[in-house]
Write an enzyme that holds these catalytic residues in place. Structure first.
Site, short mmCIF file in Angstrom:
data_model
loop_
_atom_site.label_atom_id
_atom_site.label_comp_id
_atom_site.label_asym_id
_atom_site.label_seq_id
_atom_site.Cartn_x
_atom_site.Cartn_y
_atom_site.Cartn_z
N THR A 1 0.87 -1.17 0.00
CA THR A 1 0.00 0.00 0.00
C THR A 1 0.90 1.21 0.00
O THR A 1 1.91 1.20 0.69
CB THR A 1 -0.84 0.02 1.30
OG1 THR A 1 -1.80 -1.02 1.23
CG2 THR A 1 -1.54 1.35 1.51
N VAL B 1 -13.24 -3.64 3.99
CA VAL B 1 -12.49 -2.38 3.95
C VAL B 1 -11.39 -2.47 4.99
O VAL B 1 -11.62 -2.89 6.12
CB VAL B 1 -13.42 -1.19 4.25
CG1 VAL B 1 -12.61 0.09 4.43
CG2 VAL B 1 -14.44 -1.01 3.13
N ASP C 1 -7.66 -0.57 6.70
CA ASP C 1 -7.33 0.66 7.42
C ASP C 1 -7.06 1.84 6.49
O ASP C 1 -7.20 3.01 6.90
CB ASP C 1 -6.08 0.43 8.27
CG ASP C 1 -4.89 -0.04 7.43
OD1 ASP C 1 -5.10 -0.78 6.45
OD2 ASP C 1 -3.75 0.36 7.73
N GLY D 1 -4.75 -4.48 7.78
CA GLY D 1 -5.51 -3.31 8.22
C GLY D 1 -6.38 -3.56 9.43
O GLY D 1 -6.62 -2.65 10.23
C1 SD4 Z 1 -5.30 -3.22 4.01
N1 SD4 Z 1 -3.43 -2.01 4.90
O1 SD4 Z 1 -6.19 -3.20 3.17
C2 SD4 Z 1 -4.03 -2.53 3.69
C3 SD4 Z 1 -3.16 -3.46 2.92
C4 SD4 Z 1 -1.74 -3.07 2.85
O2 SD4 Z 1 0.29 -3.37 2.06
O3 SD4 Z 1 -1.27 -2.15 3.45
N2 SD4 Z 1 -0.96 -3.73 2.13
O4 SD4 Z 1 -5.39 -3.82 5.07
#
Ligand code: SD4
Length: 340
Positions: A196, A225, A227, A250
């Site tokens: 992300t 959904v 974080d 997340g």
């Molecule tokens: C999530 N935090 O959807 C995100 C995924 C993520 O690197 O950060 N991937 O939980």
């Protein structure tokens, strides 16, 4: 593909700001003498490309918010190999690419979209929610509808590569979502590494903004959904103190209101790295067994432009571009060292 050798890597232990890239020394002029401002920092190695774009705004004395939007659009659009952000995102378990994003400015304004389909630039839609509606968050079809009304192009987002990966996953996964653990391919969890982009910038006026954009956990349940679009979890900015962003599983970040926590710890006087470390420890303390299997990383910056990061697992890295150095990729420190 990334050419990682092009970039300076410095060890987390000796994360010395004296390690400068030659090209940066040649090109860069500090807009704020005696500080490293302006500055932009981003999660993961593709952050280097996002930072480069953001820097074009910052070096002209532009606003951090504009830099964040421009930078975050790079992995959403151009970097067709990441498989985790925007146009190239990995789908959920039903084959839908659903995108999450948020943005926050120096005035505490914020905007967010979650589980949005068919629009390649969620960071821009998040900004539109912030600036053109009385709301903070739009989700699902409502977010897509709003984006189209605002002139965004509606398009199919599932790339052939992502579709192939999803079909492969369906063969063995029993339709059950797995926790991704990100860049460390030898780590437990899904084999589809997942990144992300979380970005934080301080402009030459000293104002802070941040953004976060992702397709979220690979092969998640439809409607899930993470974080990343949730203010306080995946991103938080307080112009008096600093900003923080997160990457990884997340659910654990939401449970601990991670980015807000990091900013509040910095408000109490902790350095960015110590604040990230404390937030990681909070997650581990609450669920020690779960924590062994997952990745969560935090990245933070304070008002002075000092930055730091900390993750549960090794393998997390972040990119820095500031008035003194560019193209810097720094491995984040972690609770579990490499190979454990
Ligand atoms: C999530 N935090 O959807 C995100 C995924 C993520 O690197 O950060 N991937 O939980």
């Amino acid at each position: 593909m990334y050419n990682r050798r092009k970039f300076i890597k410095i060890s987390a232990a000796g994360a010395s700001l004296a390690a400068l890239s030659n090209s940066a020394l040649a090109k860069t002029v500090s807009l704020k003498p005696d500080t490293n401002l302006p500055i932009v920092i981003s999660t993961w190695d593709f952050g280097i490309y996002a930072n480069k774009e953001a820097w074009k705004t910052l070096e002209k004395g532009g606003r951090a918010l504009d830099a964040i939007e421009a930078g975050a659009r790079v992995p959403e659009e151009l970097d067709i190999t990441n498989g985790t952000v925007g146009r190239t995102g990995t789908p959920d378990r039903d084959g839908h690419v659903t995108l999450d994003s948020c943005i926050m400015d120096e005035f505490g304004n914020c905007g967010s979209v979650a589980a949005m389909e068919n629009i390649a630039h969620p960071i821009s839609v998040a900004r539109m929610v912030m600036e053109r509606t009385p709301h903070v968050m739009l989700v699902g079809e409502g977010a897509t509808q709003f984006a189209v009304e605002q002139g965004m192009k509606k398009e199919k987002l599932l790339t052939p590569k992502a579709e192939k990966a999803w079909k492969e996953w369906l063969k063995t996964a029993k339709y059950s979502p797995v926790m991704n653990v990100e860049n460390g391919s030898n780590r437990p969890g899904g084999k589809y590494n997942h990144d992300t982009i979380g970005m934080l910038a301080i402009d030459a006026k000293g104002n802070i903004s941040g953004g976060c954009t992702t397709s979220g956990m690979a092969f998640k349940m439809h409607g899930r959904v993470g974080d990343s679009p949730i203010i306080g979890a995946g991103l938080y900015v307080d112009n008096e103190v600093g900003g923080a962003t997160s990457t990884g599983v997340g659910e654990e970040v939401i449970r601990n209101v991670g980015s807000f926590l990091v900013v509040e710890l910095m408000r109490q006087g902790m350095s960015p790295e110590d604040a990230c470390k404390e937030a990681v420890h909070r997650i581990i303390k609450k669920k020690p067994e779960t924590a062994k299997q997952i990745q969560v990383g935090f990245l933070a910056i304070n008002k002075k432009g000092e930055y730091g990061a900390y993750a549960i697992q090794s393998g997390f890295s972040f990119a820095v571009c500031d008035a003194k150095q560019q193209d810097l990729l720094i491995p984040g420190k972690s609770y579990y060292p490499a190979g454990k």
